[in-house]
Structure formats: C-alpha cells, structure tokens
Design an enzyme around this catalytic site. Structure first.
Site, mmCIF file in Angstrom:
data_model
loop_
_atom_site.group_PDB
_atom_site.id
_atom_site.type_symbol
_atom_site.label_atom_id
_atom_site.label_comp_id
_atom_site.label_asym_id
_atom_site.label_seq_id
_atom_site.Cartn_x
_atom_site.Cartn_y
_atom_site.Cartn_z
ATOM 1 N N PRO A 41 138.688 28.632 45.049
ATOM 2 C CA PRO A 41 138.301 28.187 46.395
ATOM 3 C C PRO A 41 139.489 28.185 47.361
ATOM 4 O O PRO A 41 139.316 28.260 48.573
ATOM 5 C CB PRO A 41 137.798 26.749 46.172
ATOM 6 C CG PRO A 41 137.519 26.637 44.723
ATOM 7 C CD PRO A 41 138.458 27.593 44.031
ATOM 8 N N GLU A 60 140.457 22.291 37.252
ATOM 9 C CA GLU A 60 141.054 22.225 38.599
ATOM 10 C C GLU A 60 141.875 23.480 38.887
ATOM 11 O O GLU A 60 142.546 23.569 39.898
ATOM 12 C CB GLU A 60 141.962 20.992 38.695
ATOM 13 C CG GLU A 60 141.223 19.673 38.492
ATOM 14 C CD GLU A 60 139.989 19.585 39.374
ATOM 15 O OE1 GLU A 60 138.894 19.393 38.828
ATOM 16 O OE2 GLU A 60 140.120 19.764 40.598
ATOM 17 N N ARG A 69 130.474 49.448 43.447
ATOM 18 C CA ARG A 69 129.507 50.243 44.203
ATOM 19 C C ARG A 69 130.205 51.184 45.186
ATOM 20 O O ARG A 69 129.573 52.129 45.688
ATOM 21 C CB ARG A 69 128.515 49.362 44.944
ATOM 22 C CG ARG A 69 129.109 48.531 46.062
ATOM 23 C CD ARG A 69 128.077 47.614 46.671
ATOM 24 N NE ARG A 69 127.119 48.339 47.479
ATOM 25 C CZ ARG A 69 127.324 48.677 48.760
ATOM 26 N NH1 ARG A 69 128.483 48.406 49.343
ATOM 27 N NH2 ARG A 69 126.399 49.315 49.440
ATOM 28 N N ASP A 108 127.282 50.330 55.254
ATOM 29 C CA ASP A 108 127.209 48.938 54.807
ATOM 30 C C ASP A 108 127.151 47.990 55.988
ATOM 31 O O ASP A 108 127.649 48.299 57.053
ATOM 32 C CB ASP A 108 128.490 48.607 54.017
ATOM 33 C CG ASP A 108 128.281 48.852 52.540
ATOM 34 O OD1 ASP A 108 129.278 48.927 51.819
ATOM 35 O OD2 ASP A 108 127.110 48.970 52.142
HETATM 36 O O1 JF5 Z 1 135.032 28.010 42.578
HETATM 37 C C1 JF5 Z 1 135.544 29.113 42.711
HETATM 38 O O2 JF5 Z 1 136.301 29.713 41.696
HETATM 39 C C2 JF5 Z 1 136.314 29.031 40.438
HETATM 40 C C3 JF5 Z 1 137.409 28.028 40.390
HETATM 41 C C4 JF5 Z 1 138.730 28.441 40.195
HETATM 42 C C5 JF5 Z 1 139.753 27.494 40.176
HETATM 43 C C6 JF5 Z 1 139.448 26.140 40.339
HETATM 44 C C7 JF5 Z 1 138.133 25.738 40.544
HETATM 45 C C8 JF5 Z 1 137.103 26.690 40.563
HETATM 46 C C9 JF5 Z 1 135.431 29.873 43.973
HETATM 47 C C10 JF5 Z 1 134.781 29.454 45.124
HETATM 48 N N1 JF5 Z 1 134.912 30.432 46.043
HETATM 49 N N2 JF5 Z 1 135.610 31.451 45.489
HETATM 50 C C11 JF5 Z 1 135.951 31.134 44.226
#
Ligand code: JF5
Length: 245
Positions: free
Chosen positions: A91, A118, A160, A175
């Site tokens: 995230p 985390e 793709r 696209d």
């Molecule tokens: O949650 C996501 O990745 C998984 C992830 C990785 C690291 C810590 C927590 C969660 C994510 C959301 N938007 N793009 C990726």
C-alpha cells in the site's frame, strides 16, 4: 518473459495458469515460477515473521529468509546480462499505472516479492536495490492481507501487452487511458433490450460522427469520475470540439 513469484501462499497464484495467461505460458511467451518463501527458513516452525522493532501492532517479515530467497531465485546474474526487476506490492508503493505496465512488458525478467503482515523488513529492499532495480508498487489505496492479489493484477496487466498474448492486439492499443481518458459506454446486440435502445449514432455508419460521439462520452465520463485524469492531460490533448463539450 520470465516471471518468478515468492510467496508464503503459492496456491494463491494458481489463477496465473488459467485462460489467456495459461495459453501464453503454454505458447512459451511467458514462464511463471512460484516459490514458497518457507523453503528458505531453517527452524522447525518455518518462521517468516517476527515482532516489529519500536513496537506497534502486527509482525514484520524477517530479512534473513527473504535475503536467502531472493539470492536463490534471482541467482547469479551473468555479467553483461541485465538483472531482473524486483516488484514489491505494498500500500506504501508508487501507484501502478498502464504506463508502468508497458515499462514492465519491456523487461525480460520480473521477480515479485509478496509481502504479508505489516510488510517486509526494509533492509531486504535496501539490499536488493544494490544489485537490481526494485519497485515498491501500489495497485490502489486500500490494504490487502498480502501482495499475491496485487501480483495477479500486475502480471495480467503486463502479460496482455506482450506480443502474441492477446488474440486481438488492437484492443491493447485502444486501451482505457491510452488517450488519457476513460473508456465510454459500449453496446452490442440486440438493438433494444428491456426497452433501452442502442444510441442511433452507433448504427448510423457515420464513422466521423461515431468517433465524435465516443470521444464526447469518454470526456464526460472522465470529467465525472476522474477529474484528476482530465487535469493531467497535456493542453494539446483537448481540441476545440472537446472544449466545447
Ligand atoms: O495490500 C497491498 O499489498 C499487500 C501488502 C504488502 C505489505 C504490507 C501489507 C499488505 C496493496 C494494496 N495496494 N497495493 C498493494
């Protein structure tokens, strides 16, 4: 293109072998190898995470395990050969865009590290960055449980674009976002469905009017749903007719 994915849930990547991507793999256009991160643990519990320094909720993925996994998966990069790009969905990453999908499609090798909990100890990223390009990438402003779903999305968006993967390459050229706007509404038979008729212009055969109508709908939709995309358009992108809308 060679794709490697490191994850504690290898089964989550099974959809990569279905349908379009499955055919691309069978055709040898893409090779996908999924690796279980626990392969590189050495304790009886196969621990991949530990408590965060500085306290706080949740757990952090251990650097030793990830370090050994990436060393093994990436292997020795032959001198003169470009190292693979390491992509870490998170995230906290840079927003993944269609432009990045095109960049990734030009790579010969991609390695994906699926974080959970985390996230992964930052030193894994910092160490990897000394010997290959590393992208921490977000597919959206929300939090998933792990990176696997993001890897499925990124791999599909990239694959793709590879020559031979899509039956009809023209659809990749046209696209959404290719002209910086959202796609407008699309219609197919029947002409009237539950009392709703297809817009007459689309059946008129007047290709100029059809192109104008489609652009107007795309501009309207982009203004309504993604004003940020409209604001990001270079001034030359909108012609007089567009501005009149
Ligand atoms: O949650 C996501 O990745 C998984 C992830 C990785 C690291 C810590 C927590 C969660 C994510 C959301 N938007 N793009 C990726």
């Amino acid at each position: 293109m060679r794709i490697d994915v490191v994850t504690i849930f290898p089964g989550y990547l099974a959809p990569l072998r279905e349908a379009l991507l499955g055919r691309a793999i069978d055709a040898g256009l893409i090779s996908v190898a999924v690796h279980d991160l626990r392969t590189w643990t050495h304790d009886v519990h196969q621990a991949v995470d530990d408590a965060p320094y500085g306290g706080g909720p949740g757990m952090v993925m251990r650097p030793q395990v990830w370090g050994e996994a990436l060393d093994a998966v990436v292997g020795d990069v032959p001198s003169g050969e470009a190292p693979p790009r390491l992509i870490v969905p998170t995230p906290a990453g840079r927003p993944f865009t269609q432009a990045m999908a095109h960049e990734y499609a030009a790579e010969s090798r991609l390695v994906f590290a699926c974080g959970r909990y985390e996230g992964i100890d930052q030193r894994v990223i910092d160490d990897a960055a000394t010997w290959m390009p590393v992208d921490e990438v977000s597919i959206g402003d929300y939090v998933l449980v792990g990176g696997e779903v993001a890897v499925l999305a990124i791999v599909e968006a990239v694959a793709r674009l590879l020559p031979g993967v899509l039956g009809n390459p023209a659809s990749a050229e046209q696209d959404s976002f290719s002209d910086g706007l959202l796609e407008g509404p699309a219609y197919t038979r029947p002409e009237t469905w539950r009392g709703r008729a297809v817009p007459d212009v689309l059946r008129s055969g007047n290709h100029g009017a059809i192109a104008r109508w489609r652009r107007d709908r795309a501009l309207e939709r982009t203004a309504a749903r993604r004003p940020d995309l409209l604001a990001a358009l270079p001034p030359t992108a909108l012609d007089r007719a567009d501005r009149a809308l």
